[in-house]
Structures are given as structure tokens and as C-alpha cells.
Scaffold this active site. Structure first.
Site, PDB file in Angstrom:
ATOM      1  N   LEU A 133       0.837  -5.108  -3.534  1.00 36.84           N
ATOM      2  CA  LEU A 133       1.673  -4.097  -2.898  1.00 36.84           C
ATOM      3  C   LEU A 133       3.158  -4.321  -3.176  1.00 36.84           C
ATOM      4  O   LEU A 133       3.650  -5.432  -3.089  1.00 36.84           O
ATOM      5  CB  LEU A 133       1.456  -4.151  -1.380  1.00 36.84           C
ATOM      6  CG  LEU A 133       2.307  -3.157  -0.596  1.00 36.84           C
ATOM      7  CD1 LEU A 133       1.764  -1.754  -0.766  1.00 36.84           C
ATOM      8  CD2 LEU A 133       2.355  -3.529   0.863  1.00 36.84           C
ATOM      9  N   ARG A 149      -1.467   7.110   8.109  1.00 36.68           N
ATOM     10  CA  ARG A 149      -0.631   6.192   8.891  1.00 36.68           C
ATOM     11  C   ARG A 149       0.781   6.118   8.327  1.00 36.68           C
ATOM     12  O   ARG A 149       0.972   6.121   7.110  1.00 36.68           O
ATOM     13  CB  ARG A 149      -1.240   4.782   8.834  1.00 36.68           C
ATOM     14  CG  ARG A 149      -0.324   3.719   9.381  1.00 36.68           C
ATOM     15  CD  ARG A 149      -0.981   2.362   9.375  1.00 36.68           C
ATOM     16  NE  ARG A 149      -1.017   1.751   8.061  1.00 36.68           N
ATOM     17  CZ  ARG A 149      -0.084   0.937   7.575  1.00 36.68           C
ATOM     18  NH1 ARG A 149       1.000   0.663   8.280  1.00 36.68           N
ATOM     19  NH2 ARG A 149      -0.206   0.380   6.379  1.00 36.68           N
ATOM     20  N   GLU A 209       7.004  -0.292   0.976  1.00 37.81           N
ATOM     21  CA  GLU A 209       7.870   0.874   1.163  1.00 37.81           C
ATOM     22  C   GLU A 209       9.312   0.423   1.437  1.00 37.81           C
ATOM     23  O   GLU A 209      10.257   1.190   1.272  1.00 37.81           O
ATOM     24  CB  GLU A 209       7.332   1.626   2.385  1.00 37.81           C
ATOM     25  CG  GLU A 209       7.703   3.071   2.451  1.00 37.81           C
ATOM     26  CD  GLU A 209       6.768   3.791   3.429  1.00 37.81           C
ATOM     27  OE1 GLU A 209       5.605   4.013   3.080  1.00 37.81           O
ATOM     28  OE2 GLU A 209       7.209   4.099   4.536  1.00 37.81           O
ATOM     29  N   HIS A 222      -5.149   1.042   0.271  1.00 39.15           N
ATOM     30  CA  HIS A 222      -4.297   0.186   1.101  1.00 39.15           C
ATOM     31  C   HIS A 222      -4.750   0.041   2.550  1.00 39.15           C
ATOM     32  O   HIS A 222      -4.774  -1.059   3.087  1.00 39.15           O
ATOM     33  CB  HIS A 222      -2.885   0.769   1.073  1.00 39.15           C
ATOM     34  CG  HIS A 222      -1.870  -0.020   1.835  1.00 39.15           C
ATOM     35  ND1 HIS A 222      -1.639  -1.360   1.589  1.00 39.15           N
ATOM     36  CD2 HIS A 222      -1.002   0.324   2.829  1.00 39.15           C
ATOM     37  CE1 HIS A 222      -0.679  -1.792   2.401  1.00 39.15           C
ATOM     38  NE2 HIS A 222      -0.290  -0.795   3.173  1.00 39.15           N
ATOM     39  N   PHE A 246      12.104   3.631   6.774  1.00 36.41           N
ATOM     40  CA  PHE A 246      10.753   3.687   6.215  1.00 36.41           C
ATOM     41  C   PHE A 246      10.339   5.147   6.117  1.00 36.41           C
ATOM     42  O   PHE A 246      10.960   6.025   6.747  1.00 36.41           O
ATOM     43  CB  PHE A 246       9.788   2.920   7.140  1.00 36.41           C
ATOM     44  CG  PHE A 246       9.213   1.670   6.529  1.00 36.41           C
ATOM     45  CD1 PHE A 246      10.013   0.722   5.940  1.00 36.41           C
ATOM     46  CD2 PHE A 246       7.832   1.434   6.567  1.00 36.41           C
ATOM     47  CE1 PHE A 246       9.476  -0.439   5.395  1.00 36.41           C
ATOM     48  CE2 PHE A 246       7.286   0.281   6.022  1.00 36.41           C
ATOM     49  CZ  PHE A 246       8.110  -0.659   5.437  1.00 36.41           C
ATOM     50  N   ARG A 261       3.318   8.674   3.197  1.00 43.42           N
ATOM     51  CA  ARG A 261       2.622   8.025   2.069  1.00 43.42           C
ATOM     52  C   ARG A 261       1.634   8.932   1.346  1.00 43.42           C
ATOM     53  O   ARG A 261       1.511   8.882   0.129  1.00 43.42           O
ATOM     54  CB  ARG A 261       1.875   6.795   2.564  1.00 43.42           C
ATOM     55  CG  ARG A 261       2.805   5.679   2.819  1.00 43.42           C
ATOM     56  CD  ARG A 261       2.101   4.421   3.190  1.00 43.42           C
ATOM     57  NE  ARG A 261       3.126   3.446   3.513  1.00 43.42           N
ATOM     58  CZ  ARG A 261       2.906   2.302   4.119  1.00 43.42           C
ATOM     59  NH1 ARG A 261       1.682   1.978   4.488  1.00 43.42           N
ATOM     60  NH2 ARG A 261       3.894   1.469   4.354  1.00 43.42           N
ATOM     61  N   HIS A 269      -1.625   3.661  -1.034  1.00 44.34           N
ATOM     62  CA  HIS A 269      -0.182   3.395  -0.991  1.00 44.34           C
ATOM     63  C   HIS A 269       0.389   3.818  -2.342  1.00 44.34           C
ATOM     64  O   HIS A 269      -0.167   3.470  -3.385  1.00 44.34           O
ATOM     65  CB  HIS A 269       0.050   1.908  -0.737  1.00 44.34           C
ATOM     66  CG  HIS A 269       1.456   1.588  -0.330  1.00 44.34           C
ATOM     67  ND1 HIS A 269       2.515   1.730  -1.188  1.00 44.34           N
ATOM     68  CD2 HIS A 269       1.979   1.159   0.849  1.00 44.34           C
ATOM     69  CE1 HIS A 269       3.628   1.385  -0.552  1.00 44.34           C
ATOM     70  NE2 HIS A 269       3.324   1.039   0.685  1.00 44.34           N
ATOM     71  N   GLN A 280      -6.018   5.310   3.273  1.00 44.21           N
ATOM     72  CA  GLN A 280      -4.666   5.467   2.730  1.00 44.21           C
ATOM     73  C   GLN A 280      -4.505   4.815   1.362  1.00 44.21           C
ATOM     74  O   GLN A 280      -4.850   3.652   1.176  1.00 44.21           O
ATOM     75  CB  GLN A 280      -3.645   4.843   3.685  1.00 44.21           C
ATOM     76  CG  GLN A 280      -2.220   4.949   3.176  1.00 44.21           C
ATOM     77  CD  GLN A 280      -1.213   4.663   4.275  1.00 44.21           C
ATOM     78  OE1 GLN A 280      -0.942   3.512   4.582  1.00 44.21           O
ATOM     79  NE2 GLN A 280      -0.663   5.697   4.866  1.00 44.21           N
TER      80      GLN A 280
END
Ligand SMILES: Cc1cc2nc3c(=O)[nH]c(=O)nc-3n(C[C@H](O)[C@H](O)[C@H](O)COP(=O)(O)OP(=O)(O)OC[C@H]3O[C@@H](n4cnc5c(N)ncnc54)[C@H](O)[C@@H]3O)c2cc1C
Length: 610
Positions: free
Chosen positions: A258, A404, A261, A359, A125, A292, A248, A246
Site C-alpha cells: 500500500l 469506507r 492516501e 484492500h 484524507f 476511494r 485502494h 474496497q
């Protein structure tokens, strides 16, 4: 069940009230039920429809099943990912606890994907490294791409087994916080019938999730309206770090769903209209698996500079043609389904159109690593709000700081759901008796509901305090105002921000507040079940929107997800601190970041490159 004479609202008594049945709420409930406490969980949707169910990619823990790994590297990545705004004591605590919570889940029945040797499968990730910024780590434990679904179902079943009491499809309105500052439960109502109930609880946990619905295009469920954050603000508790929202990098263009990732983790790459793998320019080492905030800014820049794809040049492509189609089917079945259903394409054969999409709420209710809600005091010390706890996306512990890392939120909800429950168990053993809830608090909460339930036609709302005529918006209603609010936030508080655009957004929000009041007092349409919920959610959203945009206006630097075009650099001298927004003022206060971990050395701020 008892009745309070003056209000005729039935009272239910519990040791612990948990508002929210996502991963954080259910993990805490299970821990409390295992300690033989009487636990109530309120959820405005059926528990397994909470947003946790949508989590695709997985949960981070340094199990070292695929590559070498340890919790200290995980901690380093999280501190760096947070752009040094995360509290390092809480981050250490979370990263060290991660393997244990994953094993607990496995033993409770979560069907994690497996490696050939039978161990839990772990994928790569963004923002994960070995050896403090070295090669790519593989730290995310997954149940295919339906990890949240598997976790939520398992926790719900375990709670049923332990006889946790569920108030399903009940809406929590407001907390009861008495004059001495202690929280004693909340007012809620049944969505279907409108019946009101008082929950008299010795401890209350807010686990209401994030506030993704602030933005027009987002990956979040419709229910993510920041109710808990707004409830805390109305109880006098500030909202912390709300400017850090955030985006995304890979939401489906124009639709918002979404694309995890995990797709890039399995080998997917981002391509612009010139066919260039542009992340090589922005993050030469981590490339498509940079943090991100970095990838979202890169995508937004490519689009702004005219290298977007499609007729309107408003997205980029996420390309999986170098990934084995069998891997796509086995490891990304949910994403393949999403693409087939909403785009009519098989991602193994055709690229996915993606853009940055709202997100995750990094900010929230200020809390510490024990799940206790904390208040700043005059002399910059902290005090604990007795009886109140917060965990999950609605809380700001802060382990995510300004940004995050993927896979760290499922971890956060489990670790701090559990930690909060442990603190509650301790508090309950020291405070065995229920205290009387002030009648005034109950009246106030009921009045807030009545405002929508019983439109008051006698109030003259077209004259403001300065005796000036307010414009009358004949066609206003809750749905329209919610759409406008989300558009204001999208236009004025998105990936790139500056002073004038933010200030204009605040002016528009102020108008919107007035219009919400007008609709509350004068909407003649019948307000019942879901319409009543939407009205209360609108108020909660508006309060969170104001906290977000005001905090963004006053942070004169760029850090993590908060990018100011007029202040492009990070400014550690003036802004290495958390912002605190009180709804009673229009200027945030600040508090220090906890840079001291529990047992290891501090990671001091450094330039952040991937
Ligand atoms: C599409 C998507 C994919 C994601 N993928 C990942 C991932 O792969 N890995 C990862 O780590 N993170 C991921 N995240 C983030 C992560 O899933 C969330 O941050 C986390 O699940 C939030 O859990 P929670 O328990 O705090 O809240 P939620 O799961 O959002 O639950 C909130 C609960 O509060 C209740 N509630 C709210 N307000 C009220 C009210 N007024 N009255 C009564 N009940 C109320 C709701 O009914 C619900 O039960 C993803 C998020 C999204 C949106």
C-alpha cells in the site's frame, strides 16, 4: 484446568474470550481487563504482528486542530462515503466518540505527530469535507505514517500491564454455539505443537480482521483470511454486504504494497501516460482526494482506455514532485522506505507506479453499535446472538456501507472494540455462571480438525452424489488451491463486474470446493503446524469467496465499491438494503438500512459527486 471426559481436550475457563489481537481485540481486552474480568486473547500471530500494525495514514476524529471541524460534518462525509448504505445510528455513534478514543490513546502513550502549537497533527484524507460537502477538511490524526504500529504497541503494552492472558500463536477453529443459539467459547490449537484446547467462556468476541487474501494482489497481510467471518457462517450466522470490497487506488503496481492516501493528503497527484492530472475530470472538486471507490474506478478506466503508463500501460504515476522533500522525510518516512526498498526510488524525486489493489472488507459479521452480533428473524426484526460479539474489520456494523473512508477503520476498531467490551461487561454481570458446552459441538469442531490431521484413505471421493466420476486432480495441494482461489476472485470479482463474469467465477469456485474436499481427504503429506493452519485458512477463504461473489451476482446495481457494468446506476428503490449470505443457501436475503440516526436528522440519499 479441567478435562472433558469424552474428548480428553483440556478446558480453560474465562469470563471473556477474544479471538484476534489487532486493534479491535486489544482495545476490547483492555476495557475488560480494566473491569477486573478474566480475559483470554487468542492470536494466530504474535499480537503486534496483526495487520493493524501496517496502518499508515491515521485515524479520523473531528478535533479541529488544523481546520474548523465537528463530528456532524464527519458523520455526513461517512454517510455519503458509504453511498448511503451505512447505518446512520452507528455512524453518528462512531463520529461522536472519535475525539474521546483518540485522547484515550494519547493518554495511554501513542506518540501522535504534533503541530507547532503542541496539538495533535491532522492531515487531509479522501472524502473529508467541512460544512456538509464544502471545502477540504483535515481530520486524520497520525503518528507519522506508522499510526497502526504505534496504536498496536501501546495497546499490547497496556494489556500486559493489566495481565490479560495471551494464547499467542494459537489458531481458533470453530465457535461453540449451542442449540438455543448461545455462544460458549471456541476450540483452538497451539500452532507449534498441535495441542488442542477448549476455551469455555461466558462471552466471545470475534476480532479476526478482514479477508484481503481473497485477491491475488492485495495490501493485506498473509494472515487476513476471514477466519472469524467463516467461523460465524459455520455457526449459522450470515455474512453481511460481502460484495463491497474496497480496492485502494494506490497499491504499488505488480507488488500490492500500500501507498497510503496520506501521500495524496500531503499533496501527491495522479498522472496518466499523457501527463494529465486525470482526477480533475472525474472529481472536479475533490480531485485526487475523492472517495476511494471513485479514484479506483478512475485509475482502472484510464488503464483500460490505453492511457496507462510504463511498457505494459498497466499503471499510473503517483507524483510527489510538488511536495517539499523535507515533508516527505518527516511525514511519510515509512512510505519513503517502502519505495527505496521495493522500487529503488526516492518518491520525492521519482513518481511511484500504482494500480488499484484489494484492500478492505466492508462486509462481515452483522453487528450493531453495541458490538452485539445480530441475526435476522422471520418477521424482519432482529435478534441478538447471546454471548457473541464482533468488532473491527471482521464485523459489519455497518459504518462503512458500500465504501469506507480512509482513516475510518482505525476509528471503527477502537470505538466498537470499546463498545463491544462494554456490552460484554453488562452481559457478564447478568449471567454469572458458565453453561455446559454440548459434547456434540466439541465433537463437530474436533472432526473438522481431524479431517486435515488424519487423511482418510478409505473414503471414495472420486464418485459424487449422482454416481458420476469426479475428475481427479493428481497435483492438487493447499498452496496451489489457495493461488487458484485468489486468481478466480481477481479475474471474476474485481473493480468492474458483470453477470456472466461473476457466474463463471461461481462455477469455478464450486469446482474448487470439491477439490479442497478431495485434498482434505487424501493429501498424504504430513499436515502439521503451519501447514495445518494454511489448510484451515483455505477453507475459510473459500467460504468468504463464495459469500462475496454470490452477493455480488445478486446485487443488480452499482453502489460504492460494487460496480456492475450491466447495472451502471445506483438503485435505491430496490437495493438500499444490506445483503445477508447464509452458507446453507445460494441466494442472499436482504435487510433494511438503518437510516435513522440517534439524535440528528437523517441524511437522505443524494447523487454522490466529489
Ligand atoms: C496496509 C494497510 C494500511 C492501512 N492503513 C489504514 C489507515 O491508515 N487508517 C485506517 O483507518 N485504516 C487503515 N487500514 C485498515 C485497518 O488497518 C484495518 O482495518 C484494521 O487495523 C483491522 O483491525 P482488526 O483489529 O479488525 O484486525 P487485524 O489487525 O487484522 O487483527 C486480526 C487479528 O485476528 C487474529 N486472527 C485471525 N484469525 C484467527 C484465528 N483463526 N485464530 C486466532 N487468531 C486469529 C490475528 O492473529 C490478528 O491478531 C489499513 C490496512 C492495511 C492493510
Amino acid at each position: 484446568m479441567a478435562f472433558l471426559n469424552h474428548s480428553k481436550v483440556p478446558v480453560h475457563r474465562f469470563d471473556a474470550l477474544i479471538i484476534g489481537a489487532g486493534g479491535a481485540g486489544l482495545k476490547a481486552a483492555l476495557q475488560l481487563a480494566n473491569a477486573d474480568l478474566k480475559v483470554a486473547v487468542i492470536s494466530k500471530v504474535f499480537p503486534t504482528r496483526s495487520h493493524t500494525v501496517a496502518a499508515q495514514g491515521g485515524v479520523n476524529a473531528a478535533l479541529a486542530n488544523v481546520n474548523d471541524d465537528n463530528w456532524h460534518w464527519h458523520m455526513f462525509d461517512t454517510v455519503k462515503g458509504s453511498d448511503y448504505l451505512g447505518d446512520q445510528d452507528a455512524i453518528e455513534y462512531m463520529c461522536r466518540a472519535a475525539p474521546q478514543v483518540v485522547y484515550e490513546l494519547e493518554h495511554s502513550g501513542v506518540p501522535f505527530s504534533r503541530l507547532k502549537n503542541g496539538k495533535i497533527y491532522q492531515r487531509k484524507f479522501g472524502g473529508q469535507s467541512q460544512n456538509f460537502g464544502g471545502g477540504q477538511a483535515a481530520r486524520t490524526c497520525a503518528a507519522a505514517d506508522r499510526t497502526g504500529h504505534a496504536i498496536l504497541q501501546t495497546l499490547y503494552q497496556q494489556n500486559l500491564r493489566k495481565q490479560t492472558h495471551f494464547f499467542t500463536e494459537y489458531f481458533a477453529v470453530d465457535l461453540f454455539r449451542n442449540k438455543s443459539g448461545q455462544v460458549l467459547g471456541a476450540l483452538a490449537f497451539c500452532i507449534e505443537t498441535g495441542e488442542r484446547i477448549i476455551i469455555d467462556a461466558r462471552t466471545t468476541l470475534l476480532a479476526t480482521g478482514g479477508v484481503g487474501q481473497l485477491f491475488k494482489t492485495c495490501t493485506n497481510a498473509l494472515i487476513n483470511t476471514g477466519d472469524g467471518i467463516a467461523m460465524a457462517m459455520r455457526a449459522g450466522i450470515p455474512a453481511q454486504d460481502m460484495e463491497f470490497f474496497q480496492f485502494h487506488p494506490t497499491g504499488i503496481a505488480g507488488k500490492g504494497m500500500l501507498i497510503s492516501e496520506a501521500v495524496r493528503g500531503e499533496g501527491g497527484i495522479l498522472i496518466n501516460s499523457e501527463g494529465e492530472r486525470f482526477m480533475e475530470r472525474y472529481a472536479p472538486s475533490a480531485k485526487d482526494l475523492a472517495s476511494r471507490d471513485v479514484v479506483s474506478r478512475a485509475v482502472a478506466t484510464e488503464i483500460q482506455e490505453g492511457r496507462g503508463c510504463g511498457e505494459n500501460k498497466d499503471h499510473v504515476w503517483l507524483n510527489l514532485d510538488n511536495v517539499d522533500p523535507e515533508t516527505v522525510k518527516k511525514r511519510l518516512p515509512g512510505i519513503r522506505d517502502l519505495c527505496l526498498t521495493f522500487l529503488g526510488i526516492d518518491p520525492a524525486e521519482e513518481a511511484i507506479p500504482v494500480t488499484p489493489t484489494a484492500h478492505y472488507t466492508m462486509g462481515g459479521i452483522p453487528s450493531n453499535r453495541h458490538g452485539q452480533v445480530i441475526m435476522p428473524t422471520q418477521n424482519h426484526a432482529e435478534s441478538i446472538v447471546l454471548g457473541l460479539y464482533a468488532a473491527g474489520e471482521c464485523a459489519c456494523v455497518s459504518v462503512h456501507g458500500a465504501n469506507r473512508l480512509g482513516g475510518n477503520s482505525l476509528l471503527d476498531i477502537l470505538v466498537f472494540g470499546r463498545a463491544a467490551a462494554n456490552s460484554m461487561i453488562e452481559y457478564l454481570s447478568e449471567n454469572p455462571y458458565h453453561k455446559t458446552i454440548d459434547a456434540e459441538l466439541i465433537d463437530q469442531a474436533i472432526a473438522r480438525l481431524d479431517r486435515w490431521d488424519k487423511p482418510n484413505n478409505n473414503v471414495n471421493r472420486s464418485i459424487n452424489a449422482n454416481d458420476q466420476e469426479e475428475p481427479v486432480y493428481q497435483n492438487d495441494n493447499v498452496a496451489l488451491l489457495r493461488d487458484e482461489l485468489r486468481k478466480i476472485m481477481e479475474d471474476h470479482c474485481s473493480v468492474f463486474r458483470n453477470e456472466s463474469v461473476l457466474q463463471e467465477g461461481i462455477d469455478k469456485l464450486e469446482q474448487l470446493f470439491k477439490r479442497i474436499n478431495t485434498v482434505a481427504l487424501h493429501d498424504h503429506s504430513k499436515i502439521f503446524n503451519t501447514a495445518r493452519v494454511e489448510a484451515l485458512e483455505l477453507e475459510n477463504l473459500a467460504e468468504c469467496a463464495m459469500a462475496t461473489i454470490v452477493s455480488a451476482l445478486h446485487r443488480h446495481e452499482s453502489r460504492g465499491a460494487h460496480t456492475r457494468m450491466d447495472y451502471p446506476d445506483r438503485d435505491d428503490k430496490n437495493y438500499l438494503k444490506h445483503s445477508l449470505y447464509f452458507s446453507s443457501t445460494d441466494q442472499p436475503e436482504y435487510k433494511a438500512v438503518k437510516t435513522q440516526p440517534i439524535t440528528v436528522d437523517t441524511f437522505p440519499p443524494k447523487e454522490r459527486v466529489y
